[in-house]
Scaffold this motif. Sequence first.
Motif, PDB file in Angstrom:
ATOM      1  N   ASP A  10     -30.179   4.094   5.504  1.00 48.27           N
ATOM      2  CA  ASP A  10     -30.427   3.526   4.173  1.00 48.27           C
ATOM      3  C   ASP A  10     -31.706   4.201   3.699  1.00 48.27           C
ATOM      4  O   ASP A  10     -32.812   3.810   4.088  1.00 48.27           O
ATOM      5  CB  ASP A  10     -30.588   2.011   4.259  1.00 48.27           C
ATOM      6  N   GLU A  11     -31.545   5.273   2.916  1.00 44.66           N
ATOM      7  CA  GLU A  11     -32.682   6.098   2.523  1.00 44.66           C
ATOM      8  C   GLU A  11     -33.743   5.300   1.775  1.00 44.66           C
ATOM      9  O   GLU A  11     -34.934   5.399   2.077  1.00 44.66           O
ATOM     10  CB  GLU A  11     -32.218   7.259   1.641  1.00 44.66           C
ATOM     11  N   GLU A  12     -33.333   4.538   0.803  1.00 44.14           N
ATOM     12  CA  GLU A  12     -34.278   3.810  -0.046  1.00 44.14           C
ATOM     13  C   GLU A  12     -35.058   2.757   0.733  1.00 44.14           C
ATOM     14  O   GLU A  12     -36.268   2.624   0.578  1.00 44.14           O
ATOM     15  CB  GLU A  12     -33.532   3.154  -1.213  1.00 44.14           C
ATOM     16  N   ALA A  13     -34.346   2.031   1.595  1.00 45.25           N
ATOM     17  CA  ALA A  13     -35.004   0.974   2.378  1.00 45.25           C
ATOM     18  C   ALA A  13     -35.748   1.528   3.593  1.00 45.25           C
ATOM     19  O   ALA A  13     -36.518   0.805   4.234  1.00 45.25           O
ATOM     20  CB  ALA A  13     -33.974  -0.060   2.827  1.00 45.25           C
ATOM     21  N   GLY A  14     -35.512   2.797   3.933  1.00 39.43           N
ATOM     22  CA  GLY A  14     -36.170   3.378   5.096  1.00 39.43           C
ATOM     23  C   GLY A  14     -35.650   2.832   6.412  1.00 39.43           C
ATOM     24  O   GLY A  14     -36.394   2.692   7.370  1.00 39.43           O
ATOM     25  N   LYS A  15     -34.356   2.537   6.463  1.00 38.67           N
ATOM     26  CA  LYS A  15     -33.749   1.993   7.677  1.00 38.67           C
ATOM     27  C   LYS A  15     -32.828   3.033   8.306  1.00 38.67           C
ATOM     28  O   LYS A  15     -32.037   3.673   7.619  1.00 38.67           O
ATOM     29  CB  LYS A  15     -32.913   0.749   7.364  1.00 38.67           C
ATOM     30  N   ILE A  16     -32.950   3.175   9.612  1.00 39.22           N
ATOM     31  CA  ILE A  16     -32.076   4.051  10.389  1.00 39.22           C
ATOM     32  C   ILE A  16     -31.507   3.214  11.531  1.00 39.22           C
ATOM     33  O   ILE A  16     -32.246   2.491  12.213  1.00 39.22           O
ATOM     34  CB  ILE A  16     -32.841   5.248  10.966  1.00 39.22           C
ATOM     35  N   PHE A  17     -30.208   3.325  11.746  1.00 39.88           N
ATOM     36  CA  PHE A  17     -29.512   2.609  12.805  1.00 39.88           C
ATOM     37  C   PHE A  17     -28.819   3.640  13.682  1.00 39.88           C
ATOM     38  O   PHE A  17     -28.090   4.494  13.170  1.00 39.88           O
ATOM     39  CB  PHE A  17     -28.468   1.657  12.221  1.00 39.88           C
ATOM     40  N   CYS A  18     -29.046   3.584  14.987  1.00 34.37           N
ATOM     41  CA  CYS A  18     -28.456   4.540  15.917  1.00 34.37           C
ATOM     42  C   CYS A  18     -27.605   3.798  16.943  1.00 34.37           C
ATOM     43  O   CYS A  18     -28.083   2.843  17.566  1.00 34.37           O
ATOM     44  CB  CYS A  18     -29.532   5.315  16.660  1.00 34.37           C
ATOM     45  N   LEU A  19     -26.379   4.257  17.121  1.00 35.27           N
ATOM     46  CA  LEU A  19     -25.485   3.717  18.137  1.00 35.27           C
ATOM     47  C   LEU A  19     -25.527   4.655  19.336  1.00 35.27           C
ATOM     48  O   LEU A  19     -25.331   5.869  19.193  1.00 35.27           O
ATOM     49  CB  LEU A  19     -24.062   3.616  17.585  1.00 35.27           C
ATOM     50  N   VAL A  20     -25.779   4.093  20.512  1.00 38.78           N
ATOM     51  CA  VAL A  20     -26.019   4.923  21.686  1.00 38.78           C
ATOM     52  C   VAL A  20     -25.465   4.281  22.948  1.00 38.78           C
ATOM     53  O   VAL A  20     -25.545   3.062  23.108  1.00 38.78           O
ATOM     54  CB  VAL A  20     -27.540   5.202  21.838  1.00 38.78           C
ATOM     55  N   GLU A  21     -24.900   5.103  23.809  1.00 41.29           N
ATOM     56  CA  GLU A  21     -24.544   4.677  25.158  1.00 41.29           C
ATOM     57  C   GLU A  21     -25.674   5.143  26.068  1.00 41.29           C
ATOM     58  O   GLU A  21     -26.076   6.313  26.007  1.00 41.29           O
ATOM     59  CB  GLU A  21     -23.232   5.321  25.607  1.00 41.29           C
ATOM     60  N   ALA A  22     -26.168   4.235  26.894  1.00 41.28           N
ATOM     61  CA  ALA A  22     -27.308   4.570  27.741  1.00 41.28           C
ATOM     62  C   ALA A  22     -27.316   3.667  28.974  1.00 41.28           C
ATOM     63  O   ALA A  22     -26.786   2.551  28.935  1.00 41.28           O
ATOM     64  CB  ALA A  22     -28.612   4.394  26.969  1.00 41.28           C
ATOM     65  N   PRO A  23     -27.945   4.137  30.045  1.00 41.89           N
ATOM     66  CA  PRO A  23     -28.073   3.282  31.224  1.00 41.89           C
ATOM     67  C   PRO A  23     -28.848   1.998  30.918  1.00 41.89           C
ATOM     68  O   PRO A  23     -28.573   0.946  31.484  1.00 41.89           O
ATOM     69  CB  PRO A  23     -28.841   4.143  32.232  1.00 41.89           C
ATOM     70  N   ASP A  24     -29.841   2.110  30.012  1.00 38.56           N
ATOM     71  CA  ASP A  24     -30.625   0.956  29.584  1.00 38.56           C
ATOM     72  C   ASP A  24     -31.372   1.328  28.305  1.00 38.56           C
ATOM     73  O   ASP A  24     -31.373   2.488  27.882  1.00 38.56           O
ATOM     74  CB  ASP A  24     -31.589   0.489  30.682  1.00 38.56           C
ATOM     75  N   ALA A  25     -32.007   0.343  27.702  1.00 36.93           N
ATOM     76  CA  ALA A  25     -32.718   0.559  26.442  1.00 36.93           C
ATOM     77  C   ALA A  25     -33.875   1.540  26.613  1.00 36.93           C
ATOM     78  O   ALA A  25     -34.153   2.337  25.701  1.00 36.93           O
ATOM     79  CB  ALA A  25     -33.233  -0.777  25.895  1.00 36.93           C
ATOM     80  N   ASP A  26     -34.524   1.517  27.761  1.00 37.93           N
ATOM     81  CA  ASP A  26     -35.642   2.435  27.992  1.00 37.93           C
ATOM     82  C   ASP A  26     -35.190   3.892  27.970  1.00 37.93           C
ATOM     83  O   ASP A  26     -35.898   4.759  27.455  1.00 37.93           O
ATOM     84  CB  ASP A  26     -36.338   2.123  29.317  1.00 37.93           C
ATOM     85  N   ALA A  27     -34.024   4.170  28.526  1.00 38.21           N
ATOM     86  CA  ALA A  27     -33.510   5.546  28.523  1.00 38.21           C
ATOM     87  C   ALA A  27     -33.214   6.000  27.098  1.00 38.21           C
ATOM     88  O   ALA A  27     -33.518   7.137  26.720  1.00 38.21           O
ATOM     89  CB  ALA A  27     -32.255   5.646  29.388  1.00 38.21           C
ATOM     90  N   ALA A  28     -32.639   5.116  26.289  1.00 40.75           N
ATOM     91  CA  ALA A  28     -32.362   5.456  24.891  1.00 40.75           C
ATOM     92  C   ALA A  28     -33.662   5.758  24.153  1.00 40.75           C
ATOM     93  O   ALA A  28     -33.755   6.731  23.400  1.00 40.75           O
ATOM     94  CB  ALA A  28     -31.606   4.315  24.209  1.00 40.75           C
ATOM     95  N   ALA A  29     -34.677   4.949  24.371  1.00 38.10           N
ATOM     96  CA  ALA A  29     -35.974   5.153  23.718  1.00 38.10           C
ATOM     97  C   ALA A  29     -36.630   6.450  24.193  1.00 38.10           C
ATOM     98  O   ALA A  29     -37.276   7.152  23.416  1.00 38.10           O
ATOM     99  CB  ALA A  29     -36.895   3.966  23.988  1.00 38.10           C
TER     100      ALA A  29
END
Length: 83
Positions: A43-62
């Motif tokens: 959402d360019e105007e609102a400055g929001k980015i949403f990413c869908l990811v498969e990962a072993p855990d949230a730390d790996a995605a980050a």
Amino acid sequence: MGTFMDVHHIEGGVAAADVAAAHEKDLAAQGEFGVNYLRYWVDEEAGKIFCLVEAPDADAAAAVHRKAHGLVADEIYPISAEG
């Protein structure tokens, strides 16, 4: 392997082209962390980015975002990919 949705809040908005470039960097870095970035939405105007990811855990995605471009998500949620 889990599925996660991460959310970025970019004050002042964000350009879709910049997000696309960052996503390409994620794809280049993800293998090192056993992560698979699947899709993103902007959402360019609102400055929001949403990413869908498969990962072993949230730390790996980050870790992928941190290494690829430094724009770590503000929030990350485990989700069910079903339904």
